[in-house]
Each structure stands twice: as structure tokens, then as C-alpha cells.
Design an enzyme around this catalytic site. Structure first.
Site, mmCIF file in Angstrom:
data_model
loop_
_atom_site.group_PDB
_atom_site.id
_atom_site.type_symbol
_atom_site.label_atom_id
_atom_site.label_comp_id
_atom_site.label_asym_id
_atom_site.label_seq_id
_atom_site.Cartn_x
_atom_site.Cartn_y
_atom_site.Cartn_z
ATOM 1 N N LYS A 160 -10.095 -23.416 4.620
ATOM 2 C CA LYS A 160 -9.088 -23.275 3.519
ATOM 3 C C LYS A 160 -8.328 -24.445 3.628
ATOM 4 O O LYS A 160 -7.953 -25.028 4.741
ATOM 5 C CB LYS A 160 -8.393 -22.119 3.839
ATOM 6 C CG LYS A 160 -7.481 -21.632 2.595
ATOM 7 C CD LYS A 160 -6.850 -20.340 2.898
ATOM 8 C CE LYS A 160 -5.928 -19.847 2.160
ATOM 9 N NZ LYS A 160 -5.444 -18.570 1.866
ATOM 10 N N SER A 195 -6.012 -15.453 -1.709
ATOM 11 C CA SER A 195 -5.762 -16.782 -2.081
ATOM 12 C C SER A 195 -7.170 -17.595 -1.396
ATOM 13 O O SER A 195 -7.139 -18.861 -1.732
ATOM 14 C CB SER A 195 -4.645 -17.377 -1.557
ATOM 15 O OG SER A 195 -4.328 -17.299 -0.162
ATOM 16 N N SER A 237 -5.080 -12.175 1.782
ATOM 17 C CA SER A 237 -5.772 -13.248 1.165
ATOM 18 C C SER A 237 -7.290 -13.781 1.694
ATOM 19 O O SER A 237 -8.151 -14.509 1.435
ATOM 20 C CB SER A 237 -4.899 -14.610 1.362
ATOM 21 O OG SER A 237 -4.250 -14.582 -0.008
HETATM 22 N N1 GLN Z 1 -2.229 -12.231 -3.079
HETATM 23 C C1 GLN Z 1 -1.228 -12.044 -2.016
HETATM 24 C C2 GLN Z 1 -0.086 -13.128 -2.770
HETATM 25 O O1 GLN Z 1 -0.296 -13.334 -3.715
HETATM 26 C C3 GLN Z 1 -1.611 -12.327 -0.749
HETATM 27 C C4 GLN Z 1 -1.460 -13.720 -0.278
HETATM 28 C C5 GLN Z 1 -1.978 -14.229 1.017
HETATM 29 O O2 GLN Z 1 -2.474 -13.315 1.798
HETATM 30 N N2 GLN Z 1 -1.740 -15.548 1.386
HETATM 31 O O3 GLN Z 1 0.924 -13.118 -2.019
#
Ligand code: GLN
Length: 472
Positions: A73, A148, A172
Site C-alpha cells: 500500500k 482504503s 481498510s
Molecule cells: N473507511 C474507514 C475510514 O474512512 C477506515 C479507514 C482505514 O481503516 N484506514 O476511516
């Protein structure tokens, strides 16, 4: 297509080279360029390493991940390679050191093939918040891959690498895994070092693997986990042999009643959960509906606390220390203001402002302190459940992936995380397992939450889950 490390090993034992395996992935990446999964392919360093690993294989000195090709990532540092957190503010920035998790993969002779698109600073649930454009879901290109870690999930799903690393602050790793039909594991908070992970919310963030098999998730965790002098929050607990399969014994399974009965659940996901419950009972496990009456508080508390931490973590991106500096700025104050205004995308700005607000004098107690208290209540209740049960089972997400541009308001986007933020608030390990395919053609996952540092038992339970016949 080489989807798992066992596929890779078969090629190697039958005389294939790591260089040729890498070439295979590189040409697959070329063919799928339109999906916008890779922000950059590290072709030269990957080839160099593959060549070296081939030599080590010949000499009989290769590591445990020899020939495993891994995408990372774009919020993980890899020395002398670019990292941007999918943000304009870090465009062109080169890592000065390698994240501990990646260092450990390299030591075992994995090949790092490139950096993967994600939501800017890991904030999002669809990969549509990337400054470098969205990622398309390889299963159906009109859908998002989740976020994400959308690029990580899509890369593994499309077979562009053997496995990928993601980061999980509120889901994410697990949510995109569910949307893309792969496994996604978030370790216990403190199991894997966060050194070299660009911080979003430091008391939530964890690095974890996305894979096409449980065995690969177990193997990668085993290699990455364990104490690290660069991260004071990492546990010194010895790392277990996650790859070792345990003899299955009767498990006590808690199904969260409130998530089971939630009206917003897609009926086909609900049906799959029913099938899992039935299957687990047939296997002799004890399955109970258990109340967790804080579901409505999960997402609000998550956003109060993570935005607070984010506003602090992201203050270092100021146009002076790192990356982007506005050309229009005159004087130091303008450098800060303009660089940040031009460098950050809208979702990141929204969160920095929300976080600054909840930490501000006069509101601190009403929001931040209260949020910490609610987090404690959630942790205590989770602990109580694990006093009686071995695992918690719940959907990963209420629905399958949605179409690109289909969810535009931030609140609906936040609700994506309703089932995943639990494990980040409490710190427990959790994994999304691909369990079914919806009639809309998209896959979905089922989530298993394990007890603290019980990744081994959790993974073993997932092997049991896999034996359930979902076609009955
Ligand atoms: N979708 C969640 C957010 O927008 C989780 C993000 C993550 O785990 N980095 O914060």
C-alpha cells in the site's frame, strides 16, 4: 495465474525461476493498467531481488518467502522508493528507511513489486479519495474495490501479485478484501510494528496482509509480527506459529445480535450468515446470539477519536518538512496555509478540521474525553464476550461493493465501517474471509474477530469456516 504462495512454490520446485515468475506478474500488471491499481511498479529493484533469490535458491540458502511477490500500500515506506499516501502533498517523496514489516518480508526473500493506490492518507472506503484517481474493481470494473487499501485488494484479486500489504484503522484491510473476494487480516493492535507506516490514527493503525488463502495470511503475519525497538506500542509477546494447523476443537461462537438483526443488511448477506451458523452448528460448535448494545456508537466514536489523532499526525505535512510546497506562497504563514490547502484533498481536510474541533479548548471534554470513555466501554464489553466465547462472527460489511460515484455523502460512506471499526476500537484481531457471491456478481466476506493475540486460534477457526458448504 499464480494466486497463492503454494502456486509459486510449485513453479519453483518444478524448475521455474523467480525471475520468470516476476515477469509473469509484470505482464499481468501491464494488461490491467486501466484498473489504476499500481501507482508505481518497482521493476528494477524487483528484478534485481528476483535474480538474487534465484541464486539463493540454487545455493539452498533462500528464505521462507522466496519468490513471493508482494505489492505494498502506498503508505508504507520502502527505502529509496517513492511513497505518497496517495496524496499530492507527498508526491515525489522518497522513503529514507524501510518499514519494519517490509524489512522482515525482504529478509525472507519476498519481492516487493510496487506501490498500490489507496485512499489519501488511508481515509476512505472506496478508493475514490486518491489524488491519483480511483481503482476499479477487477471483478466488475463499474464497481469500487473498497478502501482504503483498495489497490491492495484489487491487486490480489486480479492476480497481479501473490499477496499485498494494507493498513487497517477502521476496516481498510477487511472491507476492500470483502468487496474484492480476498482474505484480509488486521492483527491485534501491537502485534505488527507500525514503524514505517505513514500514520493516520496511531492508536488504531495496524499493518496486515491481503491474500488469496488463509495459509498465506498466516505465513505473512508470522514473518512480520513481533517486537521492534522502533515502535514502543508493539508487543514483546513471542510470535506463535500461525501457519501450524491446530486440531479443530469445539468453539464457542458469538454472533452479534445487533449486527445480525440490522435492517440495512443485504438479504443475501444475511442468508449467508444463516448458512454459516447452521454449518458451524453441524460441525459441533456452540453458536449463540450475543447482544452488543453499542453498535450505534461505533462509527461516531471512531470518527471523534481518529480525526483527533489524524489532525495531530498530519500537522507535519506543512510544506516545509515534506513534499509539496505551494509556489504561490509569500512568507512562512502562507507556506503553511497554501501548501496544505493545495496539497490535501477534500476528505483529508474535512477530517483535519473535525479533529482540530474535537480537540479544541472548550470542546475537548465533550468530544475527545467522552470518546475515550466510550472506547473503554466498548473494550470492556468485548473483553466480557471473550470471557465466554472464542470468536465473534459478523458480516464484514452490510452490502457488497457499490458502483463508482454511487455513494457521495460522507455519512453514508462512514457507515460502510459499521462492522469493522469494532476491532480497531477494541484492538482485537479480525479477518474477512470471502464467503459468497451475490446475484449482482460481486463477492462478499464474513468477518471473524479473535481474542487478543489469539490470531492462531482465529485463523484455525477460519479453516473450519471454509469447510462449510455454502451451496446447501
Ligand atoms: N473507511 C474507514 C475510514 O474512512 C477506515 C479507514 C482505514 O481503516 N484506514 O476511516
Amino acid at each position: 495465474m499464480l494466486r497463492t504462495y503454494s502456486d509459486v512454490k510449485k513453479v519453483i520446485t518444478s524448475g521455474g525461476t523467480v525471475v520468470s515468475i516476476l515477469e509473469g506478474y509484470l505482464s499481468a500488471i501491464q494488461k490491467k493498467k486501466n484498473l489504476n491499481i499500481f501507482l508505481e511498479v518497482f521493476e528494477d529493484s524487483a528484478k534485481e531481488k528476483a535474480f538474487l533469490v534465484d541464486k539463493k535458491i540454487k545455493a539452498g540458502s533462500a528464505g521462507r518467502l522466496a519468490g513471493m511477490v508482494i505489492g505494498i500500500k502506498d503508505n508504507l515506506c520502502y527505502k529509496d522508493h517513492n511513497v505518497s499516501s496517495s496524496s499530492k502533498i507527498l508526491e515525489g517523496f522518497e522513503s529514507l528507511f524501510t518499514a519494519t514489516a517490509i524489512e522482515r518480508l525482504l529478509e525472507e526473500d519476498a519481492i516487493i513489486i510496487g506501490r498500490l493506490n489507496c485512499d489519501e492518507f488511508a481515509m476512505g472506503s472506496s478508493n475514490e479519495n486518491s489524488a491519483f484517481g480511483p481503482v476499479l474493481n477487477p471483478i466488475d470494473e463499474s464497481y469500487v474495490p473498497g478502501g482504503s487499501s483498495g489497490g491492495s485488494a484489487a491487486a490480489v484479486s486480479a492476480g497481479l501479485c501473490t499477496a499485498a500489504l494494507g493498513s487497517d484503522t477502521g476496516g481498510s484491510i477487511r472491507q476492500p478484501a470483502s468487496f474484492s473476494g480476498v482474505y484480509g487480516l488486521k492483527p491485534t493492535y501491537g502485534r505488527v510494528s507500525r514503524h514505517g507506516l505513514i500514520a493516520y490514527a496511531s492508536s488504531f493503525d495496524q499493518i496486515g496482509p491481503l491474500t488469496n488463502s488463509i495459509d498465506d495470511a498466516a505465513l505473512l503475519l508470522e514473518v512480520m509480527a513481533g517486537k521492534d525497538e522502533h515502535d514502543s506500542t508493539v508487543s514483546t509477546k513471542p510470535v506463535e506459529k500461525y501457519t501450524e494447523v491446530l486440531v479443530s476443537k469445539k468453539q464457542r461462537v458469538a454472533i452479534i445480535k445487533e449486527s445480525y438483526e440490522m435492517e440495512g443488511n443485504d438479504p443475501e448477506i444475511k442468508l449467508a450468515i444463516d448458512k454459516v451458523i447452521l454449518g458451524l452448528k453441524k460441525q459441533g460448535h456452540i453458536v449463540d446470539l450475543v447482544s452488543f448494545p453499542y453498535l450505534d456508537y461505533m462509527v461516531p466514536v471512531y470518527y471523534v477519536l481518529t480525526t483527533a489523532e489524524a489532525s495531530s499526525n498530519l500537522s507535519r505535512f506543512d510544506g516545509v518538512h515534506y513534499g509539496y510546497r505551494s509556489k504561490k506562497a509569500k512568507g512562512i504563514e502562507e507556506v503553511y496555509k497554501k501548501s496544505r490547502s493545495e496539497g490535501f484533498g477534500p476528505e483529508v481536510k474535512r477530517r483535519i478540521m473535525a479533529g482540530t474541533f474535537v480537540l479544541s479548548h472548550g470542546y475537548y471534554d465533550a468530544y475527545y474525553t467522552k470518546g475515550q470513555k466510550v472506547r473503554r466501554v466498548i473494550q470492556d464489553k468485548t473483553k466480557e464476550i471473550f470471557g465466554k466465547y472464542d470468536v465473534i462472527v459478523l458480516p464484514t460489511t452490510p452490502t457488497t461493493a457499490f458502483k463508482l460515484n454511487a455513494v457521495s455523502d460522507p455519512i453514508s460512506m462512514c457507515l460502510q465501517d459499521i462492522y469493522t471499526v469494532h476491532a480497531n476500537l477494541s484492538g482485537n484481531p479480525a479477518i474477512s474471509n470471502p464467503i459468497g457471491k451475490h446475484t449482482n456478481g460481486m463477492p462478499f466476506g464474513i468477518q471473524v474477530i479473535g481474542d487478543f493475540f489469539k490470531e492462531k486460534e482465529m485463523l484455525n477457526f477460519c479453516r473450519e469456516l471454509e469447510k462449510i458448504n455454502m451451496n446447501l
